[in-house]
Write an enzyme that holds these catalytic residues in place. Structure first.
Site, PDB file in Angstrom:
ATOM      1  N   ARG A   1      12.204 -76.354  21.214  1.00  0.00           N
ATOM      2  CA  ARG A   1      11.274 -77.038  22.117  1.00  0.00           C
ATOM      3  C   ARG A   1      11.963 -78.309  22.619  1.00  0.00           C
ATOM      4  O   ARG A   1      12.383 -79.150  21.822  1.00  0.00           O
ATOM      5  CB  ARG A   1       9.982 -77.391  21.361  1.00  0.00           C
TER       6      ARG A   1
ATOM      7  N   HIS B   1       7.097 -85.348  28.868  1.00  0.00           N
ATOM      8  CA  HIS B   1       7.087 -86.010  27.558  1.00  0.00           C
ATOM      9  C   HIS B   1       7.361 -87.505  27.785  1.00  0.00           C
ATOM     10  O   HIS B   1       8.436 -88.004  27.465  1.00  0.00           O
ATOM     11  CB  HIS B   1       8.137 -85.373  26.645  1.00  0.00           C
TER      12      HIS B   1
ATOM     13  N   GLU C   1       1.177 -85.132  24.011  1.00  0.00           N
ATOM     14  CA  GLU C   1       0.453 -86.251  23.414  1.00  0.00           C
ATOM     15  C   GLU C   1      -0.189 -87.215  24.420  1.00  0.00           C
ATOM     16  O   GLU C   1       0.233 -88.368  24.544  1.00  0.00           O
ATOM     17  CB  GLU C   1       1.377 -87.042  22.478  1.00  0.00           C
TER      18      GLU C   1
ATOM     19  N   ASN D   1       0.383 -81.696  17.481  1.00  0.00           N
ATOM     20  CA  ASN D   1       1.356 -82.560  16.796  1.00  0.00           C
ATOM     21  C   ASN D   1       0.617 -83.283  15.690  1.00  0.00           C
ATOM     22  O   ASN D   1      -0.401 -83.942  15.948  1.00  0.00           O
ATOM     23  CB  ASN D   1       1.944 -83.613  17.738  1.00  0.00           C
TER      24      ASN D   1
ATOM     25  N   TYR E   1       1.226 -85.695  12.020  1.00  0.00           N
ATOM     26  CA  TYR E   1       2.146 -86.389  11.110  1.00  0.00           C
ATOM     27  C   TYR E   1       1.452 -86.894   9.850  1.00  0.00           C
ATOM     28  O   TYR E   1       1.927 -86.706   8.749  1.00  0.00           O
ATOM     29  CB  TYR E   1       2.826 -87.564  11.840  1.00  0.00           C
TER      30      TYR E   1
ATOM     31  N   GLU F   1       4.780 -80.178  16.662  1.00  0.00           N
ATOM     32  CA  GLU F   1       5.560 -81.219  15.970  1.00  0.00           C
ATOM     33  C   GLU F   1       4.950 -81.478  14.609  1.00  0.00           C
ATOM     34  O   GLU F   1       3.723 -81.553  14.457  1.00  0.00           O
ATOM     35  CB  GLU F   1       5.528 -82.558  16.723  1.00  0.00           C
TER      36      GLU F   1
END
Ligand code: NOJ
Length: 508
Positions: free
Chosen positions: A103, A148, A193, A333, A335, A401
C-alpha cells in the site's frame, strides 16, 4: 443463585477480564487462508525528490521550509527515504517479506503540478508506472491511496478542504489516476485518515496547513472530505468499475475509547462518535449523515454561544444519500487506545468553541501501558473491531495500518510483541465473526513521521539517514512478520535467526 448461574458469572468475568488485559497467548493460531498480508508507506513520508522532475509544492513542502523547526530537529521530507530513486529496493523488500500487497500513496503535485488536469507531468506518471509494473512483475498487488495528506499548496491558498470546490478538484484528480493506472490497480483508497487531516490541520496547528480554527474549519473539512470521497467513489462505480474491475473505499483512523468507569459509558461513546463516527456514520450506517449526538451537541453549544446556526454544517437529504454506502470495505487504521471521562470541569477546560469543547470529554492514556508514542493496548483493538462489526452490519474490514514506534534498533522485541498481541486481537475478532480481509503493517520502513520528523521510527526495515542512498536493513520484526504472512499462522514462540540475511523465497 443457582450453581450454574454462579459458574456462568465466573466465566463471564474471566472472559471480560481477558479482553481488557494484555494477554500473551501461547497457542499457535491460524488466519483464514484468503486473508491478505501487506505493508504500507505514503508518498511524502518516503519519496523525497520534492522539487524534481516537474513536481510542484505541496502543503508539507511549504510547512517544512517556511516553519522548519515546528518539525522535530527541523527535519523536512526533501529527501526522506529517497524512494523516488530507490523504488526497486522497496519492491525487493516486499519480496523479501513475501507479502501479498504493497500500500503506497500518489503525490498529487507530482502528477498534476498545476493541481488541475490541464497539465499531466509525464515524469511523475512514469515513476508510478515503474513502481506499479515492478510490483506486478513479482505478483505483488498494488494498493493505492489517492490522497495521503499532501495537498497542493496552490489549492490550500484557495482554502483547501474548507472550500466546497475541492469536491470537484479532488474528483478531477481521481479521474486522472483511474485513467492512468486503473488498468493495473485493483484496490483504491480515496482518502487516508480524514480525522487527522481535519482535526490536526484545520482544527489545531499540529499538521499542515496549521489553520487552528477548531469548531468551524475542522467541521467544514470533514463535510467536504466526505463529499469528495463519495464523488470519487461514484465516478469509479459508474465509469470505471465495469471495465477495470477494482474495489474502492476510504481509510478511517479509529482509536479505542474506553470509559474510565461505568459512569462514563456515555462520555466514551460521545468521544467515539466525534473521533471516527463522524466519518463512519455517514458512509456505513443505515441512516447516514453525521452522528445524531454530534448534531445535537454542536447545535446546542452553538446556540448557547450565540451563533445563528449550528457550527456543524448540514448535509442535504440528497447529500446524505449520495455519501451513504460509498465504500466497498471499511478501511481501518488503528494504533492505540485511551480512557475517557466526563467531568464538569471540562467546561472551560478546552478552548471555546472547539470540537473538544463540543464533545466535552477528557481522554488519557494509562501510565502502565507500554510504549513511546504508540501505547500497546491490544484489547482496545479487539473492542474496536467488535464495535465496527456490531454497529455497521459486519462490513468487510481492510486493516490499512497498524504498527508501533520504537527506538532505533534492529532487535525490536517490543515491536514484535505489539504485532503479535494485536494480531491475536484480530484473530479473536475473526473467531467471533468479523470479516477481516487484509492486514497492513505500518510501516515497510522508517519514514518522515510528520511533525515528529525522523526520530520516531515505525519501520519493519530501519533506514540509515546518514547514508546517501538511505540504506534499508530488516529488523527482527521483519523476520517475524514474514513468517506470519508466509504461514498464515501466529506463533508467539517462533524465534528468527536474524544473523542470516532476509532473502527472497522462491516464487517471489
Ligand atoms: C497514520 C498515518 O496514516 C501515517 O502517515 C503515520 O505515519 C502513522 N499513522 C503513524 O503515526
Amino acid at each position: 443463585m443457582l450453581l450454574s448461574q454462579i459458574l456462568l458469572c465466573v466465566a463471564c468475568f474471566v472472559l471480560t477480564e481477558s479482553k481488557t488485559k494484555n494477554i500473551y497467548r501461547q497457542e499457535v493460531r491460524k488466519f483464514p487462508d484468503q486473508m491478505l498480508f501487506g505493508s504500507a508507506t505514503a508518498a511524502y513520508q518516503i519519496e523525497g525528490a520534492w522539487n524534481e522532475d516537474g513536481k510542484s509544492e505541496n502543503i508539507w513542502d511549504r510547512l517544512s521550509h517556511q516553519d522548519p523547526c515546528r518539525i522535530t530537529e527541523c527535519h523536512t521530507g526533501d529527501i526522506a527515504a529517497n524512494s523516488y530513486y530507490s523504488y526497486k529496493r522497496d519492491v525487493e523488500m516486499i519480496r523479501e517479506l513475501g507479502l501479498d500487497f504493497y500500500r503506497f500513496s500518489l503525490s498529487w503535485t507530482r502528477i498534476l503540478p498545476t493541481s488541475f488536469p490541464d497539465k499531466i507531468n509525464e515524469k511523475g506518471v512514469e515513476y508510478y508506472n515503474n513502481l506499479i509494473n515492478e510490483l506486478l512483475t513479482y505478483n505483488i498487488e498494488p494498493m493505492v491511496t489517492i490522497y495521503h495528506w499532501d495537498l497542493p499548496q496552490k489549492l490550500q491558498e484557495l482554502g483547501g478542504w474548507a472550500n466546497p470546490h475541492i469536491v470537484d478538484w479532488y474528483t478531477d484528480y481521481a479521474r486522472v489516476v483511474f485513467e492512468l493506472f486503473g488498468d493495473k490497480v485493483k484496490y483504491w483508497f480515496t482518502i487516508n485518515e480524514p480525522r487527522q487531516i481535519c482535526d490536526m490541520g484545520y482544527g489545531t496547528a499540529v499538521f499542515a496547513p496549521l489553520l487552528n480554527e477548531s469548531g468551524y474549519a475542522d467541521y467544514l473539512c470533514s463535510k467536504h472530505i466526505l463529499l469528495a470521497h463519495a464523488k470519487a467513489y461514484h465516478l469509479y462505480n459508474d465509469e470505471y468499475r465495469s471495465k477495470q474491475g477494482g474495489t474502492i473505499g476510504i481509510v478511517i483512523s479509529a482509536s479505542w475509547l474506553e470509559p474510565e468507569s461505568d459512569e462514563h459509558t456515555e462520555a466514551a461513546e460521545d468521544a467515539r462518535q466525534f473521533e471516527w463516527g463522524i466519518y463512519a456514520n455517514p458512509i456505513f450506517s443505515e441512516k447516514g449523515g453525521f452522528p445524531e449526538v454530534m448534531k445535537q451537541k454542536v447545535a446546542l453549544k452553538s446556540m448557547i454561544q450565540g451563533f445563528p446556526r449550528s457550527r456543524l454544517p448540514e448535509f442535504t437529504p440528497e447529500e446524505v444519500e449520495f455519501v451513504k454506502g460509498t465504500s466497498d470495505f471499511f478501511g481501518l487504521n488503528h494504533y492505540s487506545s485511551s480512557f475517557v471521562y466526563r467531568n464538569e470541569s471540562v467546561y472551560g477546560y478546552h478552548r471555546e468553541p472547539s470540537l473538544n469543547d463540543d464533545v466535552s470529554v477528557i481522554s488519557y492514556e494509562d501510565s502502565s501501558w507500554e510504549g513511546y508514542h504508540t501505547k500497546m493496548v491490544p484489547w482496545g483493538f479487539y473492542k474496536l473491531l467488535t464495535k465496527i462489526r456490531e454497529d455497521y452490519d459486519n462490513p468487510p474490514i481492510l486493516i490499512a495500518e497498524n504498527g508501533y514506534d520504537s527506538l532505533r534498533s534492529l532487535k525490536d522485541d517490543d515491536r514484535v510483541k505489539y504485532y503479535r498481541q494485536y494480531l491475536d486481537a484480530v484473530l479473536d475478532a475473526i473467531e467471533e465473526g468479523s470479516d477481516i480481509i487484509a492486514y497492513t503493517a505500518w510501516s515497510l520502513m522508517d519514514s518522515f513521521e510528520w511533525v515528529r520528523g525522523y526520530n520516531v521510527r515505525f519501520g519493519l526495515y530501519e533506514v540509515d539517514y546518514e547514508s546517501p542512498e538511505r540504506t534499508r536493513t530488516p529488523r527482527k520484526s521483519a523476520y517475524v512478520y514474514k513468517e506470519i504472512a508466509r504461514t498464515h499462522t501466529l506463533d508467539h514462540n517462533y524465534e528468527p535467526d536474524i544473523s542470516v540475511p532476509l532473502s527472497i523465497d522462491e516464487g517471489h
